[in-house]
Enzyme design. Structure first.
Site, PDB file in Angstrom:
ATOM      1  N   ARG A 180       0.818  -1.215   0.000  1.00 43.52           N
ATOM      2  CA  ARG A 180       0.000   0.000   0.000  1.00 43.52           C
ATOM      3  C   ARG A 180       0.856   1.271   0.000  1.00 43.52           C
ATOM      4  O   ARG A 180       0.538   2.263   0.658  1.00 43.52           O
ATOM      5  CB  ARG A 180      -0.957   0.017   1.199  1.00 43.52           C
ATOM      6  CG  ARG A 180      -1.896  -1.169   1.264  1.00 43.52           C
ATOM      7  CD  ARG A 180      -2.825  -1.227   0.062  1.00 43.52           C
ATOM      8  NE  ARG A 180      -3.683  -2.405   0.148  1.00 43.52           N
ATOM      9  CZ  ARG A 180      -3.418  -3.589  -0.416  1.00 43.52           C
ATOM     10  NH1 ARG A 180      -2.308  -3.738  -1.133  1.00 43.52           N
ATOM     11  NH2 ARG A 180      -4.243  -4.589  -0.299  1.00 43.52           N
ATOM     12  N   SER A 229     -11.125  -0.060   3.084  1.00 39.39           N
ATOM     13  CA  SER A 229     -10.341  -0.412   4.272  1.00 39.39           C
ATOM     14  C   SER A 229      -9.768   0.844   4.927  1.00 39.39           C
ATOM     15  O   SER A 229      -9.136   1.666   4.262  1.00 39.39           O
ATOM     16  CB  SER A 229      -9.206  -1.363   3.899  1.00 39.39           C
ATOM     17  OG  SER A 229      -9.714  -2.591   3.443  1.00 39.39           O
ATOM     18  N   GLU A 299      -4.894   3.537   6.079  1.00 38.32           N
ATOM     19  CA  GLU A 299      -4.888   3.307   4.642  1.00 38.32           C
ATOM     20  C   GLU A 299      -5.665   4.423   3.941  1.00 38.32           C
ATOM     21  O   GLU A 299      -5.322   4.834   2.844  1.00 38.32           O
ATOM     22  CB  GLU A 299      -5.494   1.949   4.302  1.00 38.32           C
ATOM     23  CG  GLU A 299      -5.381   1.584   2.842  1.00 38.32           C
ATOM     24  CD  GLU A 299      -5.664   0.117   2.578  1.00 38.32           C
ATOM     25  OE1 GLU A 299      -6.274  -0.175   1.528  1.00 38.32           O
ATOM     26  OE2 GLU A 299      -5.286  -0.733   3.400  1.00 38.32           O
TER      27      GLU A 299
END
Length: 323
Positions: A180, A229, A299
């Site tokens: 990520r 998320s 995130e």
């Protein structure tokens, strides 16, 4: 709140620009959370050349912030100082087969549409994009992934326009991808990318896509105002497991809630502010740390200034004001 009009302060910014420039444009309508203050200036370029021209004349002290499709983005209530860049499907929404099992894809293409185009072309390896609620530009930036596959596994090269309006071709290695994360300059705007897959029958690909869709509908609050998320998965565990173990499933702050269905998803139950959502996230991070010693990392990207009286005190240190 509103900011000084950049087009009045810098009249030459709009000269010859073919895209859309809007001062103090509310961003709550373009983010999936449906919260946030205005962008001092929102620019929707007509095409890559238009974007490059605009950036080349933009004063260096004015921040540039990619907005994208707004799916993984929490805009704070005080809004974005500087220029938000939002690419349109008209100028950046193309998909083209370029041979050797590759697709050239515009950065404004939704991830789901990329998956669909790959299926029609008989290219395997893209089914995971069916379940990612965002666009190609954001996927390139954050190395979006799901079901064991990430963007770095498919991206061959991309085009980016830098802060001075210069065009760059970046390879997969240039991005220094990690989980990520990428190391491309924060103010570089991606315009298109080439992705590579493998020859697979469309029937097999469709089955994979159906399984991804079924999983999302079964396990995620996809019909809520959410950003996907909230936290990255820590090493060796899943974020949702740690959130659940710390007693945060269903936790609310104002109009914000950790979903009962999937407790790593924050949702706007209807009247949440950006401050409600961010305060909820920080509360969860604190409780998880106290319970397990794990420091969850966001995130969701949080950008902009806090609203008056709404500064959020994170339990691991102070924020920079503009994200």
């Amino acid at each position: 709140m509103s900011f000084p009009d950049l087009l009045e302060l810098h009249p030459d910014l709009g000269e010859g620009i073919r895209g859309k420039l809007t001062a103090n444009q509310p961003l709550s309508a373009v983010t999936w959370f449906r919260v946030g203050g205005p962008a001092q200036l929102l620019f929707q370029p007509a095409d890559e050349a238009d974007l490059a021209t605009f950036l080349s004349r933009l004063p260096e002290d004015i921040p540039v912030l990619p907005v994208g499709l707004g799916s993984n983005l929490l805009i704070r209530d005080g809004g974005l100082e500087g220029v938000g860049i939002r690419l349109s499907a008209k100028g950046f929404g193309g998909i083209e087969e370029v041979g050797n099992h590759r697709l050239k894809v515009g950065a404004a293409v939704p991830d789901k549409r990329l998956s669909e185009a790959a299926a029609k072309a008989g290219l395997g390896g893209f089914s995971f994009y069916t379940g990612i609620p965002g666009g190609v530009g954001g996927a390139l930036r954050m190395n979006a992934g799901a079901h064991g596959t990430e963007t770095r596994d498919r991206m061959v090269e991309l085009i980016g326009i830098d802060r001075q309006g210069r065009r760059h071709v970046l390879s997969n290695a240039d991005m220094n991808y990690a989980y990520r994360h990428s190391e491309a300059p924060k103010d570089m705007i991606f315009t298109e990318a080439v992705f590579g897959g493998e020859a697979v029958s469309e029937e097999v690909i469709r089955q994979e896509m159906e399984e991804v869709v079924a999983h999302r509908e079964r396990a995620q609050p996809i019909r809520e105002k959410t950003g996907g998320s909230t936290f990255k998965n820590p090493p060796g565990t899943s974020a949702w497991k740690e959130v659940d173990a710390a007693g945060c499933r269903g936790l609310t702050v104002g109009g914000a809630q950790m979903s009962e269905m999937h407790c790593n998803f924050m949702i706007n139950t209807g009247q949440a502010t950006g401050a409600d959502l961010e305060r909820l996230g920080e509360t969860v991070r604190k409780r998880v740390f106290e319970h397990s010693g794990i420091r969850l990392e966001w995130e969701i990207k949080r950008l902009g200034h806090f609203g008056e009286g709404d500064a959020i005190e994170p339990f691991l240190g102070a924020y920079k004001e503009q994200g």
